[in-house]
Motif scaffolding. Sequence first.
Motif, PDB file in Angstrom:
ATOM      1  N   GLY A  20      44.966 -32.496 -26.163  1.00  0.00           N
ATOM      2  CA  GLY A  20      44.529 -33.883 -26.030  1.00  0.00           C
ATOM      3  C   GLY A  20      44.102 -34.504 -27.341  1.00  0.00           C
ATOM      4  O   GLY A  20      43.795 -35.700 -27.385  1.00  0.00           O
ATOM      5  N   GLU A  21      44.072 -33.702 -28.406  1.00  0.00           N
ATOM      6  CA  GLU A  21      43.638 -34.238 -29.701  1.00  0.00           C
ATOM      7  C   GLU A  21      44.735 -34.004 -30.729  1.00  0.00           C
ATOM      8  O   GLU A  21      45.682 -33.269 -30.501  1.00  0.00           O
ATOM      9  CB  GLU A  21      42.351 -33.525 -30.161  1.00  0.00           C
ATOM     10  CG  GLU A  21      41.169 -33.702 -29.218  1.00  0.00           C
ATOM     11  CD  GLU A  21      40.571 -35.110 -29.270  1.00  0.00           C
ATOM     12  OE1 GLU A  21      40.866 -35.853 -30.217  1.00  0.00           O
ATOM     13  OE2 GLU A  21      39.820 -35.459 -28.337  1.00  0.00           O
ATOM     14  N   ALA A  22      44.542 -34.626 -31.893  1.00  0.00           N
ATOM     15  CA  ALA A  22      45.514 -34.449 -32.959  1.00  0.00           C
ATOM     16  C   ALA A  22      45.332 -33.085 -33.611  1.00  0.00           C
ATOM     17  O   ALA A  22      44.231 -32.524 -33.632  1.00  0.00           O
ATOM     18  CB  ALA A  22      45.341 -35.547 -34.002  1.00  0.00           C
ATOM     19  N   ILE A  23      46.403 -32.589 -34.143  1.00  0.00           N
ATOM     20  CA  ILE A  23      46.400 -31.294 -34.803  1.00  0.00           C
ATOM     21  C   ILE A  23      45.380 -31.310 -35.952  1.00  0.00           C
ATOM     22  O   ILE A  23      45.237 -32.298 -36.657  1.00  0.00           O
ATOM     23  CB  ILE A  23      47.835 -30.966 -35.274  1.00  0.00           C
ATOM     24  CG1 ILE A  23      47.978 -29.497 -35.655  1.00  0.00           C
ATOM     25  CG2 ILE A  23      48.283 -31.874 -36.409  1.00  0.00           C
ATOM     26  CD1 ILE A  23      49.449 -29.072 -35.758  1.00  0.00           C
ATOM     27  N   GLY A  24      44.656 -30.210 -36.086  1.00  0.00           N
ATOM     28  CA  GLY A  24      43.731 -30.046 -37.208  1.00  0.00           C
ATOM     29  C   GLY A  24      42.450 -30.850 -37.114  1.00  0.00           C
ATOM     30  O   GLY A  24      41.780 -31.056 -38.131  1.00  0.00           O
ATOM     31  N   SER A  25      42.061 -31.294 -35.928  1.00  0.00           N
ATOM     32  CA  SER A  25      40.850 -32.110 -35.819  1.00  0.00           C
ATOM     33  C   SER A  25      39.612 -31.332 -36.271  1.00  0.00           C
ATOM     34  O   SER A  25      39.541 -30.121 -36.119  1.00  0.00           O
ATOM     35  CB  SER A  25      40.650 -32.548 -34.365  1.00  0.00           C
ATOM     36  OG  SER A  25      41.694 -33.404 -33.972  1.00  0.00           O
ATOM     37  N   PHE A  26      38.651 -32.070 -36.822  1.00  0.00           N
ATOM     38  CA  PHE A  26      37.393 -31.439 -37.219  1.00  0.00           C
ATOM     39  C   PHE A  26      36.508 -31.300 -35.991  1.00  0.00           C
ATOM     40  O   PHE A  26      36.422 -32.213 -35.156  1.00  0.00           O
ATOM     41  CB  PHE A  26      36.669 -32.267 -38.279  1.00  0.00           C
ATOM     42  CG  PHE A  26      37.490 -32.500 -39.505  1.00  0.00           C
ATOM     43  CD1 PHE A  26      38.151 -31.447 -40.131  1.00  0.00           C
ATOM     44  CD2 PHE A  26      37.600 -33.771 -40.061  1.00  0.00           C
ATOM     45  CE1 PHE A  26      38.908 -31.659 -41.268  1.00  0.00           C
ATOM     46  CE2 PHE A  26      38.359 -33.990 -41.199  1.00  0.00           C
ATOM     47  CZ  PHE A  26      39.021 -32.931 -41.803  1.00  0.00           C
ATOM     48  N   ASN A  34      39.207 -36.692 -37.837  1.00  0.00           N
ATOM     49  CA  ASN A  34      40.640 -36.462 -37.726  1.00  0.00           C
ATOM     50  C   ASN A  34      41.258 -36.588 -39.111  1.00  0.00           C
ATOM     51  O   ASN A  34      41.208 -37.654 -39.721  1.00  0.00           O
ATOM     52  CB  ASN A  34      41.230 -37.506 -36.769  1.00  0.00           C
ATOM     53  CG  ASN A  34      42.725 -37.324 -36.577  1.00  0.00           C
ATOM     54  OD1 ASN A  34      43.362 -36.500 -37.239  1.00  0.00           O
ATOM     55  ND2 ASN A  34      43.280 -38.098 -35.670  1.00  0.00           N
ATOM     56  N   PRO A  35      41.819 -35.505 -39.611  1.00  0.00           N
ATOM     57  CA  PRO A  35      42.379 -35.559 -40.969  1.00  0.00           C
ATOM     58  C   PRO A  35      43.735 -36.236 -41.042  1.00  0.00           C
ATOM     59  O   PRO A  35      44.265 -36.420 -42.141  1.00  0.00           O
ATOM     60  CB  PRO A  35      42.491 -34.080 -41.348  1.00  0.00           C
ATOM     61  CG  PRO A  35      42.691 -33.380 -40.042  1.00  0.00           C
ATOM     62  CD  PRO A  35      41.927 -34.179 -39.006  1.00  0.00           C
ATOM     63  N   ASN A  36      44.302 -36.582 -39.901  1.00  0.00           N
ATOM     64  CA  ASN A  36      45.616 -37.243 -39.927  1.00  0.00           C
ATOM     65  C   ASN A  36      45.437 -38.720 -40.251  1.00  0.00           C
ATOM     66  O   ASN A  36      44.575 -39.381 -39.686  1.00  0.00           O
ATOM     67  CB  ASN A  36      46.286 -37.094 -38.568  1.00  0.00           C
ATOM     68  CG  ASN A  36      46.621 -35.657 -38.244  1.00  0.00           C
ATOM     69  OD1 ASN A  36      47.523 -35.079 -38.819  1.00  0.00           O
ATOM     70  ND2 ASN A  36      45.843 -35.059 -37.335  1.00  0.00           N
ATOM     71  N   PRO A  37      46.249 -39.255 -41.151  1.00  0.00           N
ATOM     72  CA  PRO A  37      46.092 -40.659 -41.523  1.00  0.00           C
ATOM     73  C   PRO A  37      46.587 -41.599 -40.433  1.00  0.00           C
ATOM     74  O   PRO A  37      47.464 -41.250 -39.643  1.00  0.00           O
ATOM     75  CB  PRO A  37      46.960 -40.792 -42.774  1.00  0.00           C
ATOM     76  CG  PRO A  37      47.977 -39.709 -42.657  1.00  0.00           C
ATOM     77  CD  PRO A  37      47.314 -38.592 -41.900  1.00  0.00           C
ATOM     78  N   ASP A  38      46.023 -42.812 -40.408  1.00  0.00           N
ATOM     79  CA  ASP A  38      46.585 -43.860 -39.546  1.00  0.00           C
ATOM     80  C   ASP A  38      47.960 -44.252 -40.065  1.00  0.00           C
ATOM     81  O   ASP A  38      48.901 -44.402 -39.324  1.00  0.00           O
ATOM     82  CB  ASP A  38      45.677 -45.088 -39.530  1.00  0.00           C
ATOM     83  CG  ASP A  38      44.323 -44.783 -38.918  1.00  0.00           C
ATOM     84  OD1 ASP A  38      44.240 -43.794 -38.159  1.00  0.00           O
ATOM     85  OD2 ASP A  38      43.360 -45.507 -39.198  1.00  0.00           O
ATOM     86  N   PHE A  39      48.017 -44.445 -41.363  1.00  0.00           N
ATOM     87  CA  PHE A  39      49.317 -44.691 -41.984  1.00  0.00           C
ATOM     88  C   PHE A  39      49.231 -44.392 -43.481  1.00  0.00           C
ATOM     89  O   PHE A  39      48.157 -44.349 -44.060  1.00  0.00           O
ATOM     90  CB  PHE A  39      49.805 -46.134 -41.752  1.00  0.00           C
ATOM     91  CG  PHE A  39      48.903 -47.222 -42.270  1.00  0.00           C
ATOM     92  CD1 PHE A  39      49.053 -47.700 -43.564  1.00  0.00           C
ATOM     93  CD2 PHE A  39      47.915 -47.788 -41.456  1.00  0.00           C
ATOM     94  CE1 PHE A  39      48.230 -48.719 -44.041  1.00  0.00           C
ATOM     95  CE2 PHE A  39      47.100 -48.802 -41.931  1.00  0.00           C
ATOM     96  CZ  PHE A  39      47.256 -49.270 -43.233  1.00  0.00           C
ATOM     97  N   THR A  40      50.403 -44.172 -44.051  1.00  0.00           N
ATOM     98  CA  THR A  40      50.495 -44.012 -45.497  1.00  0.00           C
ATOM     99  C   THR A  40      51.531 -45.008 -45.976  1.00  0.00           C
ATOM    100  O   THR A  40      52.415 -45.412 -45.218  1.00  0.00           O
ATOM    101  CB  THR A  40      50.930 -42.596 -45.901  1.00  0.00           C
ATOM    102  OG1 THR A  40      52.217 -42.334 -45.339  1.00  0.00           O
ATOM    103  CG2 THR A  40      49.960 -41.555 -45.398  1.00  0.00           C
TER     104      THR A  40
END
Lengths: 1049, 590
Positions: free
Chosen positions: A814-820, A881-887
């Motif tokens: 249910g969460e993004a990969i690598g969440s803190f 969440n270490p994943n960016p919204d956008f790059t």
Amino acid sequence: MRRTKLWKSGVLSLFLLGFALSMSYAQQRTVTGTVTSADEGALPGVNIVIQGTTQGAVTGADGNYTIQVPGNDAVLVFSFIGYTTQAVPVGAQSTLDVVLSPDVTSLDEIVVTAYATQKKKDLTGAVGVIASDELTQMPQGNITQQMQGRVAGVNVTQDARPGQSAKVRIRGFASFGNNNPLYVVDGVPTTDVSTLNPQDIESMSVLKDAGAASIYGSRASNGVIVVTTKKGTSSGIQVNFNMYAGMQDPGKGPSTVVNAQEFADLQWLVYANDGISEVHPIYGDSNGSPTLPYWNGDTDWWNEVTQTAPIQNYDLSLSGGNDNSKFYASLGYFDQEGVVITNWFRRFSARFNSEFKIKDRVTLGQNLNIVHRSDRGTDSNDTENGAAMAAYTTQPVIPVYWTYDPFPGLSHTFVDGDWGSTGLAPRLGNKDNWVADQTRDADDVWQNLRVLGSVFADVKIIEGLNFRSTFGGDIGFTYLTDWAGKTYEKSENRATSTYREQGEFGGAWTWTNTLTFARQLGDHNILAVAGYEAAKTGMGRGVNATGAGYFSEAFSYRTVATAANLLGGSSWYNTPRSLVSQFVRADYNFRDRYYLSGTVRRDGSSVFGAESRYGVFPSVNAGWRISEESFMAGADFISDLKIRGGYGTMGSQINVSTSNQFFLYGGNPSRSFYDLNGTSNSSLPGFRPTRIGNADAKWETSINTNIGFDAVLLDRKFELIFDWYTKQSIDLLFQPELPGTAGRATAPDVNVGEMYNSGIDLQLIYRQIWGDFSLEANLTLTTYNNEIKAIADGYDYFDSGGSRIGALNRNLVGEAIGSFWGYEVQGLFQESDLTWDAVEEVWVPNDGVAVQDGAEPGFFRYTDLDGDGEITPDDRMVIGNPNPDFTYGLNLVLGYKGFDLTAFFYGVQGAEINNHNRWWIDFWPSFQNTKSTDLLNNSWTPSRTDATTPKASNKSNFSTNTVSNSYYIEDGSYFRLKNLQIGYTFDRAVLGNAFANARIYVQGVNLFTITNYTGQDPELRSGSDTFFGVDRGNLPVPKQFLIGVNLGF
Amino acid sequence: MKKLRFLTVIAVVTGLLAMHSCSEEFLEITPNGALDAQVLATYEGVDALLIGAYSMIDGLAEGAGGWESASSGWVFGSIRGMVANKGTDSGDQPDINPLQTFTETSTNPYLNTKWQATYEGVSRANGVILTAAVALENGTISQAEYDSFIAQARVLRGVYHFWVWKLFADQNTGMYIPYVDETTDVKLVTNDVDVRSMIIADLEAGTTLPLDMGQIGRFNKTVSQVFLAKAQMQMYKDWSTADALLSEVIASGVQPAGGTIGLMPTYGDIFDAAQRNAVESVYTVQYSVNDNSGAWNAGRGEVLNFPYKSGASPGGCCGFFNPTQDFVNSFNTSGGLPLIDLAAQTYSYNTVKVTNDQGIDINDPYTEFAGELDPRLDWSAGRRGIPYWDWGNHTGQDWIRDQTYSGPYSPKKQVYKLSQEGTLTEVGNWTSGYTANGYRMIRYADVLLLKAECEAMSSTGDLGFGEVNQIRARAANPSGFVMEDDGVTPAANYVINEYPTPFANTAEAMHAIKFERKLELGQEGHRYYDLQRWYGSNIATELQRIMDYESTMEWANLLYPGASIGSEDVNFPVPQRQIDVSNNVLIQNR
């Protein structure tokens, strides 16, 4: 918003058109001429229209045309697909010859795709292209690093160390394991392109969706990057020389660590807060003021471990050929010193590509790349032993060198010239003198020789039907030496020097055979490829040995054989994997208007058991060039518009061990030997179960949907490429942790996980020329949303990545990969929250305050998530969440006469960073190392209750530094000027026509960064895909200042 | 020309088909550098698997545990038993902090690591049993060889289960650890049954082994009998069965390779690395150094537990495992006897504080404690001014990593001598603290004191009086005292005597025996389990008594804040990770 603007522009265009019409008047005369192009000669079929009218003509087979014009004011517009439209005023001329130049619109580029080449406008899959001049803009030794920000849909994470590969991820993550894309270099698949010389690259195509990539079947789910190296041309000999040289600036280092006096003051603050008094072995009686020792070095360790370092690169290439043979040869030398002392990287590369046409029917060719790389000290970023951590942790009082009279230290009597370190006195921590360590080991060298190449034969069977056979191979040899010198200066010394030597080799080959049919049959355009491929990868062996104890520490004496003791030896013998595949692709279009294409591949792999060995990966795509339809005729602002969509599956097998299907036993000294005879110095071989097998494991599969459009707008000034995608990855291979009762044999991979990615890729190109002034702007935008859908039966999470306080990243359903993951800090406990119980000597929570271990005014107060009145592990949550919204990347190229200016900006938005450096420096008991100025000046005290940094205390507990919590989480968004280059191209005549072209430039790299991140650099090196976004002494990227020369003869 | 084209197409298609037909073979790749089960079904193969099972007797191997799971029990036996504290500084190995303040949660990684490493031993033993059966069936081993393999594997399996049982089981119901044999489906195994009888049966299998196994690292009849006796005492309080077993061990037991067992004449020599397999050893874990294992077969579990003055003190790292003041005070004597009241079953040893150098700079003057002491103190704890093996005097503060956190004492029993560095220690590693000083898992004095306990508890013989005095007499041998540099002057005021009068009753005898075990076996990993056996759910009373005293020390306000001891502290919670991984088939014990 954008749509509104486009329509407005369209209306404006129509208005101008009408205005032009109203101005026309009749005074007819005849103009004739020839339309040619530099490459193709006379151009038949070129459209010629009198601007503002519907009157026109078309060139004939010889490129000639005749047209009636209304008068001297007439303007003729020459247009032809694949060429830039030109508007030429007629004036008084009656003969008007025009040379059309090939269109710069990227949609007309030839793109190398899977087993074929196509025009970009004919693509129905999502394909991004990087041109070689974009790659070579950035002065970096590795093409993976140079890809950053160049293609929408591709996320590139840099590593600041010289020569290191960046992490390249295409459209999020398709697996819990390795998500590296597959690279195909001149038709040969490989996983490692770090050896390629960027100057040798002709183009790179990034195949992002199933429509483009699934023909690579079981290796495609992470995306495929097709790399084509330069070929000779048939237009004579060309010699090119390119070089640049410059300096790299390590920057100022962390601004948040204390100096020697501040460190002592902080110790005094800790004494006061904890109610401790003692005689400190260095600073004296805690009841007085701290006195600094006479040997105080007040060392700025960042200054000591870094240096301003040179970087240089030279490339010389020779290419040429005629109608029957072509060749390209190059030599390259890249040399980068690290901004960290004793760190360097060097690469020599040579390439020879050639192609020979025999009797018009057979083409033979080869590509060969030989690369020698060597370096020293690349294993030290983002670890406790790294250079940045030395600056974050070494106490400033420690001098780099001892420069005083002999001094009886803790570990040794220090004399003038000795290294200074933690062995000088108690309480100096456990952090080595990093300068001493690196200096001792400065002679360590890693070197690698890689030969990568292919040969091919292409036979034209009948017109349009070709058979091609390519055999590619890859062989690499690595040798390294690793000295660990004995030490005397530390609190924890190494008593004996050791020396390790290691040699290994590895190899892989691929044999590809294809039949290609490509024909235009009236309105029907057909491209079909059928192929067979066999590959064997991961072959290799290695051996190492370590000796200990050296009579002389001299470099020349260092061999394993000259050691007093042979400490140990080891060797390994890799289990390779083999792959057999059949595949078909077919692309069809009708009048360049309706497109349909399909691919299917069947792969068999040795890593799976016989029952689940084969996988089939199909895809289907369709496209519609809507701009060709008559109902679009009025929309003049649209030059070209194609919508396209596709669906398909891709696979992955790189995450599964070659031994996965087998139950195995084995033994080695460290795991299963025992000294049954009681000798004290030898052990008898013992065995243990090493691996539990799973013969049922199968391919990971990604199911991919892609919808996009390509638009060329407003007189071809704008290009817009947009894709929306979803990628559902199923049957993900995962090693569910076995119960402890099963023992510690390696668990097998099973297909249980599921993940979902979606996002958009957007590329916007704008080109404009105003007389001598030209502008090209290229914006890429990349987003992905990742969600874990399933991990394994009974598992809703697994932790990844270690630290001194356990795992920091949690991958949960249910969460993004690598969440803190951790506790949310609500604030700090205030004296009003707690009451001191003098009998039990503990702080007791007042009403409404949850019970929490270690609670004390000034320490963290966590959120009681479940509201049960007690802080328990159930109160942990996703805290970042270490994943960016956008790059995004923005490349601007401006030209004015001979001058050119390039600016490349790159940004990341919305990625959070777990600034683990704070664990070391914001908490006194996180080892006796240096600390932050925050802890000294901004931490909680009874009179500074609004602080966010907890009270400086030597207490280490749940409420201070032993658990992961939101205190460490920061916004890691940034915007960076990656590159600024100003060049000047000399007029040939000025240099006496000695050069075909000559350009010089100056360049600055990483000149500025806008960010709120408090660490050194928000651009983090990243290890695994389930553990990232954690700054553990990440080395910041250096600024670079360069000058360069491009010469062509 | 057309024909040629046609033939080309045919050739290509045929070629592709030919390639495909051999692809099945091409896709068969078996692993290099590994073995399968069939290859191991021979005498040598089964024996090698058995060696692999023995190799977990130190509690760890690469990939299976570390200092957390060391069988020498420094964390779970000694620190938890409050004869030592963690040492080092407060932020180092922070997961030990809640273990020593009795506030650990089920997610504490030390618990999970210990669990995993111990069951790895069980798993290896089961591998032996399975493969031996195949070998017997194949006729590659004889029935006698099979029996010996099975007996050794079963007693190992019993010992490994016994370790986890002591840590996690309910003392009364015997539940909460899973028992795993060669037929168990580990995905289904539960922990809601009493597993004691199965553990006992495994240990009993070992008692069928011969006395002389030919190799010192194997288990023999004697070793198996001691483990069985310990299990009977710990799990069933069956003193008479244990008494009989221990009587036989004392009467006729030998070391696994046939050597005699008995008391070492002098106390300190027991812990000399060179004497690890001497007469005192009933079973010593065989550590080996410089054997190409990267120190994984050395005393890896104890590597942290050395003083912190690199170069001048042994090891070079890391300042863990410092004796407590309560432990040190226990060695106070008066008239050669401990400060305890046998009749009243009370303790008064803490009324005399053995003074120390807490807070005193090494260059400042320091007066050593002059009171009467049991000489075993200075083999059990390093303290300022006292010679520390052949390393010279312990110089105090500079040997300690952070006195304000860990107090002034250093561990000593496992430490090697300066003269042994490089021969009995691993060379070329980051520390010299990887030693061959094998853990004396069972030593003769332990056997004697267990025997004494059985006598006292079952009111037989002289209630253990003879055994206790045997041990005190050995300790009183002056040639075993720590001597000053001159070799003749005792380093402190050592006064020790035997108990003059026989114990009057069980309570009196047990009071003496309990204290004697603390003095004799302190810092050897037994204390917490002894308290567990003696006090059961009343364990908190005894631990709280020590905690109350220890909390008054200068270093305690950093070390013990929030400490909370309750009846649940008689064991540890089942690792939450294991419950999770079992999909809640396993249940929590509290």
